[in-house]
Structures are given as C-alpha cells and as structure tokens.
Design an enzyme around this catalytic site. Structure first.
Site, PDB file in Angstrom:
ATOM      1  NE  ARG A  55      -5.738  17.061   3.419  1.00 46.23           N
ATOM      2  CZ  ARG A  55      -4.422  16.886   3.590  1.00 46.23           C
ATOM      3  NH1 ARG A  55      -3.566  17.893   3.507  1.00 46.23           N
ATOM      4  NH2 ARG A  55      -3.927  15.701   3.884  1.00 46.23           N
ATOM      5  N   GLY A  56      -5.835  16.794   7.181  1.00 46.85           N
ATOM      6  CA  GLY A  56      -4.687  16.057   7.675  1.00 46.85           C
ATOM      7  C   GLY A  56      -4.826  15.938   9.185  1.00 46.85           C
ATOM      8  CB  ALA A  57      -4.643  12.993  11.417  1.00 46.87           C
ATOM      9  NE  ARG A  98     -12.483  15.300   7.552  1.00 44.98           N
ATOM     10  CZ  ARG A  98     -11.513  15.003   6.695  1.00 44.98           C
ATOM     11  NH1 ARG A  98     -10.370  15.682   6.687  1.00 44.98           N
ATOM     12  NH2 ARG A  98     -11.660  14.011   5.834  1.00 44.98           N
ATOM     13  CD  GLN A 201      -7.245  14.542  -0.064  1.00 51.04           C
ATOM     14  OE1 GLN A 201      -7.448  13.920  -1.091  1.00 51.04           O
ATOM     15  NE2 GLN A 201      -8.100  14.500   0.953  1.00 51.04           N
ATOM     16  CG  ASP A 242      -6.657  10.216   9.011  1.00 49.25           C
ATOM     17  OD1 ASP A 242      -6.064   9.802   8.006  1.00 49.25           O
ATOM     18  OD2 ASP A 242      -6.989  11.406   9.177  1.00 49.25           O
ATOM     19  CG  ASN A 252      -3.665   7.148   5.646  1.00 45.30           C
ATOM     20  OD1 ASN A 252      -3.684   8.230   6.243  1.00 45.30           O
ATOM     21  ND2 ASN A 252      -3.021   6.992   4.511  1.00 45.30           N
ATOM     22  CE  LYS A 253      -8.268  11.124   2.457  1.00 47.29           C
ATOM     23  NZ  LYS A 253      -9.678  11.502   2.792  1.00 47.29           N
TER      24      LYS A 253
HETATM   25  O1  MRU Z   1      -9.242  13.748   4.329  1.00 46.96           O
HETATM   26  P1  MRU Z   1      -7.872  14.196   4.709  1.00 46.96           P
HETATM   27  O2  MRU Z   1      -7.171  14.914   3.608  1.00 46.96           O
HETATM   28  O3  MRU Z   1      -7.862  14.952   6.016  1.00 46.96           O
HETATM   29  O4  MRU Z   1      -7.067  12.844   4.954  1.00 46.96           O
HETATM   30  C1  MRU Z   1      -5.730  12.923   5.348  1.00 46.96           C
HETATM   31  C2  MRU Z   1      -5.066  11.605   5.445  1.00 46.96           C
HETATM   32  O5  MRU Z   1      -5.666  10.568   5.285  1.00 46.96           O
HETATM   33  C3  MRU Z   1      -3.621  11.613   5.841  1.00 46.96           C
HETATM   34  O6  MRU Z   1      -2.946  10.532   5.263  1.00 46.96           O
HETATM   35  C4  MRU Z   1      -3.524  11.502   7.370  1.00 46.96           C
HETATM   36  O7  MRU Z   1      -4.355  12.435   7.992  1.00 46.96           O
HETATM   37  C5  MRU Z   1      -2.147  11.688   7.855  1.00 46.96           C
HETATM   38  S1  MRU Z   1      -1.647  13.380   7.668  1.00 46.96           S
HETATM   39  C6  MRU Z   1      -0.136  13.574   8.342  1.00 46.96           C
END
Ligand code: MRU
Length: 350
Positions: A55-57, A98, A201, A242, A252-253
């Site tokens: 996970r993470g963009a 996603r 997270q 994201d 973002n999250k």
């Molecule tokens: O649902 P996730 O854990 O994939 O969400 C991740 C985030 O929102 C991060 O802040 C974003 O992807 C930046 S990661 C460098």
C-alpha cells in the site's frame, strides 16, 4: 544528508523483485510478523494491491509495474506494440485494484509507453522500465527529504498521518522522508504520528518504521490532533498524497482534511510531500477525484476483535481531499510550491 545518513535512516524495503516473482512485505501483518508474500502472476499482484498487502501510492505503482512484467510471462509477441495489445486486459485489471492513487495509473501508462516504443527486445525493455520506476522513486524521495526538511525551523515538532515511509515507496518515503531528513539534520525534535483508523497505518507501520531508524515517535489517537496543535508542540503537519490535482487540491488518507483545517486554525503549517508521479494535471480539482470506499466491515473490528454492535451500518471512505487553500507547501523532487494554486501548479508541471 550524506550517503552514510541515508543508510542509517532507511532500512526497510517492501517490494523485492527476485527475477521470476514479486515479493511483497505483508503490511497487514506488521508490526507483529515480517513476512513476504510471493506473487507469481499479475493477478496475484492486483489482489495484493487491493487487499493492502502492499500500500501507499508510490509502492502500488511500482508493484503494478512488476505486475505487467509478470503478465508478460504468459504471452508471445514479436514486438512491443503487439505485446501492449495482448497485455491490455491484465493492465486493466491492475488498474482497477485501487482507484484513488494516481501513481498506479501513471506506472501503467509508463509501462505501456515503453512497450509501444520497443522492438523484439520488449521483455528486457519492460523489466528495465519497472526497475527505473523504482529507482527514480527512491531518488525523488531523497531529494524531497532535503527540500522539505529545509523548510522546518530547528527545534520543531511535527505531526504526520498514515504511513508515507519506506513501506509506502521504493524507500526513504515522502512525508516520512522529510521527517527522516529533518531529524537527521537536527531540525525536528519531536515526531507525533496519528493512529490512522481504520487500518492503523500510523500505529502499526509509521511508528514501527521510525523505531527501526532509532527515532522515537509519539503515537496519538487521531482525535487528539487538534488538542496537540493547541498545545504548541507541533509547528508542521507533514503528509503524503495519493493524487495532487492541477489546482493543488490533494487527496490523501482519510483524516488529512480535518488535520489541515485544525492546522490552519492553530497557525500550524501544512506540508504535502509527494513525487511528481503523484501529480495529476489532467484532473482539474479535488471534486473530480474518485474516492475509494472500502468494505464497511473494516470499521467493525480492530485486529479481528469486534468493537461495534452487530447489524449496524457504516460508511468507509478511505481518502479525503484537502483544498489547496489549506496547504502551505507542496514538495516534490522538482522543487517546492508555496501556497499552491492552479497558476503555480501549471508553472511547475505544465
Ligand atoms: O490506503 P493506503 O495505506 O494505501 O493510503 C496511503 C496514503 O494515504 C499515503 O499517505 C499516500 O499514499 C502517500 S504514501 C507515500
């Protein structure tokens, strides 16, 4: 930062290419188990992205690129153009894993473009492209770390959200890269991390990741953020992204938007750190972003233990959009955009 500092502050790698499979550090099990899941097909990679194994963009973009390499194992083609046609269904399935992080689509477009220009050596070309996507991400993060940290006054406290570190990228991290660099340079004295319900997270990943580097963060409940800001203990909120739109609006999250509102109210600065692969100049503003909604069941339990009454309803959007007016700085590897708006974004990314 010197090379020595990078080695000291960045040890975790969530994605490993073995030459015939993709190994993903299972982020659903951290911090209690450090296990890699082996993906031998593109669909296995797509499922791992959807299930948040990875996970993470930036990390899901890199994983998807390797997913294309795996999909290529099951086709024959004389050149890249033919391969691109045959790989389209697999790419579409990866794309659907996603919806919010633009890095996933960006990586697939890049793989497709590389294929389109490739001849009979297309298999080597796409492997090099996947490697390049990861290598460039690490370099971008290190550059962003230096640029973002330079904005933070020595002796500051920072609050971050979700996990934006090595686990979410090829390494070093985006917002967490800025924080790593800021700590290494003695600019940041205190790091606070929000839990980040419902997947935690922050408490499961960020706090653990910083601990590996010898940095001691302070965990807070998401709902303690405004109170923390009022106390004067944090001068910056530093988050990742994201998708950053053409006017600077940033997805973002979930929970990031309310942090930005609280930060502005308390005079705390708000920084978004993300590589240029997260910038989407084709989406005019945040209102056009597809916000992923996940299974409401994710809200009914913590660590498999039910915490809510049976037969209730829940709404589970997992990202939100922070309007650009609430952002003091967007930091990418190309530079810093202060007070982002459409003109400033166009000047940097047109
Ligand atoms: O649902 P996730 O854990 O994939 O969400 C991740 C985030 O929102 C991060 O802040 C974003 O992807 C930046 S990661 C460098």
């Amino acid at each position: 930062m010197t090379e020595l500092d990078f080695d000291r502050y960045d040890r975790i790698r969530p994605i490993r290419w073995t030459g015939d499979a993709l190994e993903l550090l299972d982020q659903r099990k951290l911090p209690f188990a450090t296990e890699y899941v082996r993906c031998e097909s593109s669909d296995a990679v797509g499922e791992a992205i959807h299930a948040l194994t990875v996970r993470g963009a930036p990390a899901i973009g890199i994983a998807a690129a390797w997913g294309v390499v795996l999909a290529a194992r099951s086709i024959e083609a004389v050149d890249g153009a033919e391969a691109a046609r045959k790989l389209e269904p697999a790419m579409q399935r990866l794309h659907a894993a996603r919806p919010t992080a633009v890095n996933l689509a960006w990586a697939l477009v890049r793989m497709n473009r590389a294929l389109g220009a490739a001849g009979p050596d297309w298999r080597e070309v796409i492997e090099s492209e996947a490697t390049a996507i990861a290598t460039e991400d690490l370099a971008a993060n290190r550059r962003m770390g230096a640029l973002g940290a330079a904005m933070i006054e020595p002796g500051s406290g920072v609050l971050t959200h979700c996990n934006t570190g090595s686990l979410a990228t090829a390494g070093f991290g985006t917002a967490l890269g800025v924080i790593r660099a800021g700590v290494a340079q003695g600019r940041i004295d205190a790091v606070f991390a929000g839990e980040t319900r419902p997947w935690l997270q922050g408490s499961r990943l960020t706090v653990w990741e910083l601990q590996q580097d010898g940095i001691s963060p302070t965990l807070i409940a998401d709902s303690a953020a405004a109170h923390l800001m009022k106390s004067g203990k944090v001068q910056w909120v530093v988050v990742g992204a994201d998708r950053i739109c053409a006017n600077g609006d940033t997805a973002n999250k979930i929970g990031t938007y309310q942090l930005a509102i609280a930060a502005r109210h308390h005079g705390v600065k708000f920084m978004v750190a993300a590589p240029s692969s997260t910038v989407d100049m084709e989406t005019a503003s945040g209102e056009w972003i597809h916000i992923e909604e996940r299974d409401p069941g994710e809200l009914f339990a913590i660590g498999g233990v039910r915490t809510a009454a049976e037969e209730i309803g829940a709404w589970n959007p997992v990202f939100d959009v922070t309007p650009h007016q609430l952002i003091d700085a967007i930091v990418t590897e190309r530079g810093v955009i202060e007070h982002p708006d459409e003109a400033a974004m166009r000047a940097a990314f047109a």
